[in-house]
Write a protein that holds these residues in place. Sequence first.
Motif, PDB file in Angstrom:
ATOM      1  N   UNK A   1      45.930  50.661  41.567  1.00 17.85           N
ATOM      2  CA  UNK A   1      44.693  50.154  42.157  1.00 17.85           C
ATOM      3  C   UNK A   1      43.966  49.239  41.178  1.00 17.85           C
ATOM      4  N   UNK A   2      44.063  49.550  39.888  1.00 22.58           N
ATOM      5  CA  UNK A   2      43.422  48.710  38.863  1.00 22.58           C
ATOM      6  C   UNK A   2      44.043  47.321  38.853  1.00 22.58           C
ATOM      7  N   UNK A   3      45.374  47.260  39.007  1.00 23.38           N
ATOM      8  CA  UNK A   3      46.058  45.955  39.040  1.00 23.38           C
ATOM      9  C   UNK A   3      45.537  45.114  40.199  1.00 23.38           C
ATOM     10  N   UNK A   4      45.364  45.733  41.348  1.00 20.36           N
ATOM     11  CA  UNK A   4      44.893  44.992  42.524  1.00 20.36           C
ATOM     12  C   UNK A   4      43.433  44.562  42.360  1.00 20.36           C
ATOM     13  N   UNK A   5      42.641  45.378  41.671  1.00 18.00           N
ATOM     14  CA  UNK A   5      41.234  45.026  41.445  1.00 18.00           C
ATOM     15  C   UNK A   5      41.105  43.753  40.600  1.00 18.00           C
ATOM     16  N   UNK A   6      42.119  43.472  39.813  1.00 20.76           N
ATOM     17  CA  UNK A   6      42.067  42.297  38.932  1.00 20.76           C
ATOM     18  C   UNK A   6      42.454  41.009  39.666  1.00 20.76           C
ATOM     19  N   UNK A   7      43.012  41.152  40.858  1.00 19.93           N
ATOM     20  CA  UNK A   7      43.420  39.962  41.612  1.00 19.93           C
ATOM     21  C   UNK A   7      42.202  39.205  42.119  1.00 19.93           C
ATOM     22  N   UNK A   8      42.318  37.895  42.203  1.00 20.39           N
ATOM     23  CA  UNK A   8      41.241  37.073  42.736  1.00 20.39           C
ATOM     24  C   UNK A   8      41.815  36.138  43.800  1.00 20.39           C
ATOM     25  N   UNK A   9      41.157  36.116  44.937  1.00 25.46           N
ATOM     26  CA  UNK A   9      41.594  35.261  46.038  1.00 25.46           C
ATOM     27  C   UNK A   9      41.456  33.792  45.643  1.00 25.46           C
ATOM     28  N   UNK A  10      42.505  33.026  45.923  1.00 28.04           N
ATOM     29  CA  UNK A  10      42.486  31.581  45.664  1.00 28.04           C
ATOM     30  C   UNK A  10      42.182  30.873  46.979  1.00 28.04           C
ATOM     31  N   UNK A  11      41.095  30.151  47.037  1.00 29.20           N
ATOM     32  CA  UNK A  11      40.708  29.482  48.272  1.00 29.20           C
ATOM     33  C   UNK A  11      41.839  28.604  48.802  1.00 29.20           C
ATOM     34  N   UNK A  12      42.104  28.712  50.094  1.00 32.55           N
ATOM     35  CA  UNK A  12      43.153  27.898  50.722  1.00 32.55           C
ATOM     36  C   UNK A  12      42.830  26.413  50.612  1.00 32.55           C
ATOM     37  N   UNK A  13      41.545  26.077  50.517  1.00 29.97           N
ATOM     38  CA  UNK A  13      41.146  24.672  50.400  1.00 29.97           C
ATOM     39  C   UNK A  13      41.595  24.071  49.069  1.00 29.97           C
ATOM     40  N   UNK A  14      41.859  24.918  48.077  1.00 35.13           N
ATOM     41  CA  UNK A  14      42.342  24.440  46.770  1.00 35.13           C
ATOM     42  C   UNK A  14      43.731  23.822  46.920  1.00 35.13           C
TER      43      UNK A  14
ATOM     44  N   UNK B   1      41.809  40.911  52.507  1.00 36.79           N
ATOM     45  CA  UNK B   1      41.037  41.756  51.598  1.00 36.79           C
ATOM     46  C   UNK B   1      41.860  42.966  51.166  1.00 36.79           C
ATOM     47  N   UNK B   2      41.796  43.316  49.902  1.00 39.75           N
ATOM     48  CA  UNK B   2      42.545  44.464  49.384  1.00 39.75           C
ATOM     49  C   UNK B   2      42.026  45.764  49.992  1.00 39.75           C
TER      50      UNK B   2
END
Length: 579
Positions: free
Chosen positions: A487-500, A518-519
């Motif tokens: 769960x800690x590994x997933x908490x570190x993830x950050x969504x990358x905007x599709x517009x990027x 969303x996780x």
Amino acid sequence: MSQSKPQSSVLEVAVGCSSRAGIKTINEDSASFSIPEQQSMVINKGICCALADGVSTAEAGKQASELAVSRFIDDYFLSPETWSVAHSGEKLLSAINLSLFKKSHEFASEEKGYLCTFVAMVFKSQTAHFFHVGDSRIYHFRNNKLKQLTRDHCAFVGEGKSYLTRALGMDNNIHVDYGKLAVEPGDRFLLSSDGLHDFVDEAQLIEALQSEDDEQTIATKLADLALDQQSDDNISCIVATVASIAHESLDDFNTKLTRLPFPPDLAPGMKLDGYLIEKELFASSRSQLYLVSDIESGEKLVMKTPSLNFQQDTSYIDRFIQEEWIGKRLSSDKIVRVIKQSRPRTCLYYVMEYVDGIGLDKWIEQNPFPAPKQAIAIIKQIAAGLEAFHEKETIHQDLKPGNILINEQQDVKIVDFGSTFVAGTAELYSPLVHEGALGTATYSDPQYLLGKNTGIQGDLYALATITYEVFTSKLPYGEGVEECQTAFDYDRLRYVSATYHNPIIPIWFDRALEKGVQIQPEKRYLTLDQFLSDLTNPNPLFLHDVIETKEEQSRVFFWMILSGFWVAMLILVFFLFKS
């Protein structure tokens, strides 16, 4: 009448039933049960008992109770095997309730009320499921202790008077109490109408249920006792005793599963059970796919065979057999069709329709930035296929581009049922434990890896991830998601905007994708319809966020300009003062 199924290592329930008018001229109660003759039906659907008490002040109580009991029992065994007991019962009772409600209002001049209380039990595998509406009751008797499983839906108004707050047919919507408990051999259950339990006290119930008599005798004696103790109502009860529960040793289970041998490695030109092997389409360490033709009809089909690496792996064999069973029960032009074979098989395999197309993963490579209309049409087809899974309480759990085929006409087919979760099957006892997380980490709900089954939301997460990839050729959390273990590994993830990755994507569309992946399940959409709606129609909440963001950007830009102006003025004053 009493009936039981005297077989070992399977569910056996002995049942006795009594229903009589008592001192009244008409019996408005109804009570019945069904123990299927086919053992496969006992395994997949169970044994069913139901009792209803027509509300005497409603004029049509007798018709209501008879309809409720007969329809519940008959329709329960007609409901899909993939449905859980809870889903089946609640669906049926909702339909029965609406039918009674409509009958009550069909002829306003007659003023007939089709109302009844209702209790039912379904014994399946190692579990007793129960449903309850009104003041009829269900008791559980174990180790000489009696427990009431239901709570009367009554309101007390003083002086010992009460009235029903819930009954079938009372309103167009009904809230049904549902519960379940693990059963043990020797467990005894009593279903009763108030004409019995209001006149027979707990000590007398215990004494009767302790008896060595058969269930029919006990039911008859209880009804006689209620009448002797001045019952002024109809008297009905069902007594059910669990003789044995479903049980099967791992060796027995393994013998049953492996009654068909694994086929050998197949090559073009070989024949197997009336199929000609044309060519190998796919091979992995787990299975093989062959293009075959039916020698009789000439039809092109796909044959799936298990890998010889797993000949001794009972869990693998169990899943392989289940794949075919699941496929046969799904009906949608967006899901690959599993063929029901008419010829006997000499080894373990199954056949499917042949789809002349490519995997969605290959399609994405060939179409990195598709037209939005084209891409949305594909996503809608995938969602339609998932809806067909979910209608049968089946969760795919391994939806990914490689498990989606698309042809030249842009028609979509979902394939591969190896990781699916079926609610109805999950209720059956199995000595097997399937180890390891299912699905592919890149697309599977992170909650799977954390030991949680989020149901529909898991498939929704996968669909949102695929949608993101179709529009961007990238993944919403990048490649790092494959390395997450905790769960800690997933908490570190950050969504990358599709517009990027794709600047033409609107902000509101990107926000819908972000919510879909969303996780935390509570932050996701609850249904596929909600997700598709936000993909195709700008959500005002997302637009509001965009407006606020633009306003904030404008304010920041204003203060930047103002700050720049003051800096320029200070520099100008400095030079004027210096000169």
